[in-house]
Structures are given as structure tokens and as C-alpha cells.
Design an enzyme around this catalytic site. Structure first.
Site, PDB file in Angstrom:
ATOM      1  N   SER A 108       4.755  -5.012   5.221  1.00  0.00           N
ATOM      2  CA  SER A 108       4.355  -3.665   5.614  1.00  0.00           C
ATOM      3  C   SER A 108       5.422  -3.082   6.527  1.00  0.00           C
ATOM      4  CB  SER A 108       3.014  -3.712   6.356  1.00  0.00           C
ATOM      5  OG  SER A 108       2.754  -2.498   7.022  1.00  0.00           O
ATOM      6  N   SER A 109       5.519  -1.769   6.541  1.00  0.00           N
ATOM      7  CA  SER A 109       6.494  -1.123   7.425  1.00  0.00           C
ATOM      8  C   SER A 109       6.131  -1.297   8.895  1.00  0.00           C
ATOM      9  CB  SER A 109       6.598   0.365   7.091  1.00  0.00           C
ATOM     10  OG  SER A 109       5.342   1.006   7.257  1.00  0.00           O
ATOM     11  N   CYS A 110       4.877  -1.680   9.194  1.00  0.00           N
ATOM     12  CA  CYS A 110       4.465  -1.840  10.596  1.00  0.00           C
ATOM     13  C   CYS A 110       5.058  -3.090  11.232  1.00  0.00           C
ATOM     14  CB  CYS A 110       2.951  -1.838  10.719  1.00  0.00           C
ATOM     15  SG  CYS A 110       2.158  -3.347  10.126  1.00  0.00           S
ATOM     16  N   TYR A 137      -1.969  -7.092  12.820  1.00  0.00           N
ATOM     17  CA  TYR A 137      -1.626  -7.063  11.394  1.00  0.00           C
ATOM     18  C   TYR A 137      -0.129  -7.295  11.212  1.00  0.00           C
ATOM     19  CZ  TYR A 137      -1.205  -5.213   6.624  1.00  0.00           C
ATOM     20  OH  TYR A 137      -0.935  -5.047   5.287  1.00  0.00           O
ATOM     21  N   LYS A 141       1.973 -10.328   9.191  1.00  0.00           N
ATOM     22  CA  LYS A 141       2.940 -10.062   8.122  1.00  0.00           C
ATOM     23  C   LYS A 141       4.313 -10.642   8.456  1.00  0.00           C
ATOM     24  CE  LYS A 141       0.537  -7.947   5.000  1.00  0.00           C
ATOM     25  NZ  LYS A 141       0.382  -8.536   3.654  1.00  0.00           N
ATOM     26  N   LEU A 167       1.519   3.837   1.785  1.00  0.00           N
ATOM     27  CA  LEU A 167       1.135   3.950   0.378  1.00  0.00           C
ATOM     28  C   LEU A 167      -0.153   4.740   0.205  1.00  0.00           C
ATOM     29  CD1 LEU A 167       1.762   0.209  -0.475  1.00  0.00           C
ATOM     30  CD2 LEU A 167       3.258   2.115  -1.123  1.00  0.00           C
ATOM     31  N   HIS A 180      -6.371   4.810   6.069  1.00  0.00           N
ATOM     32  CA  HIS A 180      -5.079   5.317   6.518  1.00  0.00           C
ATOM     33  C   HIS A 180      -5.082   6.844   6.513  1.00  0.00           C
ATOM     34  CE1 HIS A 180      -3.787   1.148   5.332  1.00  0.00           C
ATOM     35  NE2 HIS A 180      -3.152   1.280   6.468  1.00  0.00           N
TER      36      HIS A 180
END
Length: 313
Positions: A108-110, A137, A141, A167, A180
């Protein structure tokens, strides 16, 4: 990977997993293995081991995860950390034990620092503090990324990791609190239109910049990477385009047909001020997204309308 290869898509009912599954079917892959969460609890080590022993997949797309928006991540950090660690640890370890040819892990970009230089390059991983609201989260990841890299380094396994941008698309989560930003706004504008409201309130200031990718474009990117990317280093998957939350709201309002005013609740969190992925590594390999934000939101809204009885709960 050929058309007859045995391919396991973990999380095939989720937005990302279903996009990968659709792409594989569309391209003629005929030996797909799936299991619902009711059939296989990926947090259960014994159950995952038995599944891999019985099915012997050759390729694995690891798209299963516990996901949610800012509020859900902030309120349930233990769930997001524990569940995701267990899911990915079990699937990655089983893939190693049962000699999976190649695995693609979806991050994920987070995972990137809150104030990472923009656009965010893959090298920014672990270079600063995370966004606090989704730290649990993100840490899970990051652990998944490092586990894939460790199996590559220690055992020579072809376990790769892709980092998608924000997304949206078919089968998104439209829960009023745990979704989201894009699906949450889509539902809010739809309900405002249905109830003839004059105003829709957006969380925060509307100024944060975000990048959005249609999930089916990610599905295509995942198949592309499974076929053509071999390096253990993570690779970003995005569009290279960004829009403000306010601009996003206007696109959604137009798709829905809402004609009223857009206001702001500045007591709610904005999250990261700007988050644009540097996807030049992916683009240099020859992959580019195909769906514009306007087109993608229009298609997603039609999907929302077709399932509105479910989303209304």
C-alpha cells in the site's frame, strides 16, 4: 506463467483480488484456485498449510488483507496489525514450504513516510515517520515486504512486492465510516441527491492531493508484473496523476448528478497532505493505466447503483 499454470488469488472477493481474477480470466488463464474467507481463514496457520498442501499452487497473488479508511485504521489498530500480519505470514510461508514458483505481494502507498518527498520513490521506504492514523496497517504491510525480501535473499524465492496507489472500482467498500475517501464521497453525494439535500460536507479542508487508480488497471498491472518483474525491490503502481479532494468531489458530484453546494468539516482529519507515487519504474517497463478518473468514477457509480441494496446497510 502459462495459461494452464495453477494460480491462487488470495482475496479474490475483495476489490483488488477480484480485479486480478477478472484480468486472469479475461486473458485466458484456466487453472485458478480461490477460497472465500468462510472456506479458508487466512489467519489460521494450520488451515492455510492444508490448503496449500491440497492445492499446490504454482503462482500466488496475495491480495487478501483487512482494509479500511482513516477512521477504521485509527479506531482498530490491533485488528489491522494482527490480522494482516497473520494473513501475509501464513500465505508467504506456505508459498515457500510448498515451492510456489512466484508470489506477488500487494502492499500500500501508506507504507511511505507521511512527509516523504513527492512524488514518492520506492527508496523512501523507512526513511521517516508514518502517518499515525494508519500506522498499524502500514507496519503490517512493511513487514510483508521485508518478509518477501528475506525469502528472496535467504532462499532465492521469486517473491515480489507491488505498492498500489489509492484504489477504487468494482466491489469497493461504501460503509459510511469505514470506507476510503472516494467511495465514501460517492455514497454521500448519492444519498444527498436522493434526499434532495442542498449541501454535502467533506471531511477536512479539501486541499490534500491524492492519486487514484481504477482497480482493474491495478489488476492488469499485477499480471504484467508477475510476467515481467523479478527484482525483490518494491515497485510502485500508480497513474502519475493527482487531484485534490475538492476536485475529486466535483468529479463525483457530476457523475452522480448532484447539483448542490460542497462544504467542509475542518474538525475531521485531512490525513497526509499530499501523496503521489513515482511510478516511473513501472512505466519504464512498459505499463501505463488505461482508465481516466472521470471514466472510472462513472463506471464505479453504476456498479454502486447495481448493488445499492447491499451498500445501504
Amino acid at each position: 506463467m502459462n495459461k494452464e499454470s495453477k494460480i491462487y488469488v488470495a482475496g479474490h472477493r475483495g476489490m483488488v483480488g477480484s480485479a486480478i481474477y477478472r484480468k486472469l480470466q479475461k486473458d485466458g488463464y484456466t487453472n485458478l484456485v480461490v477460497a472465500t474467507s468462510a472456506e479458508l481463514d487466512l489467519r489460521n496457520t494450520t488451515a492455510v498449510d492444508e490448503f496449500f498442501r491440497e492445492n499446490q499452487p504454482e503462482y500466488v497473488f496475495l491480495a487478501a488483507a483487512k482494509v479500511g479508511g482513516i477512521l477504521a485504521n485509527n479506531n482498530y489498530p490491533a485488528d489491522f496489525l494482527y490480522d494482516n500480519l497473520m494473513i501475509q505470514n501464513n500465505v508467504i510461508e506456505a508459498s515457500f514450504r510448498y515451492n510456489v514458483e512466484k508470489l506477488l505481494f500487494l502492499g500500500s502507498s501508506c507504507i511511505y513516510p507521511k512527509f516523504a518527498p513527492q512524488p514518492i520513490k520506492e527508496e523512501s521506504l523507512l526513511s521517516g515517520y508514518l502517518e499515525p492514523t494508519n500506522e498499524a496497517y502500514a507496519i503490517a504491510k512493511i513487514a510483508g515486504i521485508k518478509l518477501c525480501q528475506a525469502y528472496h535473499k535467504q532462499h532465492g524465492k521469486r517473491f515480489i512486492s507491488a505498492m498500489p496507489t489509492n484504489l477504487y472500482g468494482f466491489g469497493d467498500n461504501y460503509h459510511p465510516e469505514n470506507s476510503h475517501v472516494l467511495p465514501a464521497l460517492l455514497r454521500r453525494f448519492h444519498e444527498a441527491k436522493e434526499n434532495n439535500l442542498e449541501e454535502v460536507i467533506i471531511w477536512g479542508t479539501g486541499t490534500p492531493l491524492r492519486e487514484f487508480m481504477f482497480a482493474d488497471d491495478l489488476g492488469a498491472a499485477c499480471l504484467f508484473l508477475m510476467q515481467r518483474y523479478e527484482k525483490p525491490e518494491i515497485i510502485n503502481v500508480g497513474t502519475g496523476e493527482e487531484t485534490s479532494i475538492l476536485e475529486l468531489a466535483h468529479v463525483i458530484a457530476e457523475a452522480v448528478g448532484f447539483k448542490g453546494h460542497i462544504g467542509f468539516d475542518k474538525s475531521k482529519p485531512d490525513g497526509t497532505p499530499r501523496k503521489l507515487m513515482d511510478s516511473s519504474r513501472l512505466h519504464s517497463l512498459g505499463f501505463h493505466h488505461q482508465t481516466s478518473l472521470k471514466e472510472g468514477i462513472s463506471v464505479t457509480y453504476q456498479d454502486f447503483l447495481s448493488k445499492i441494496a447491499v451498500y445501504a446497510k
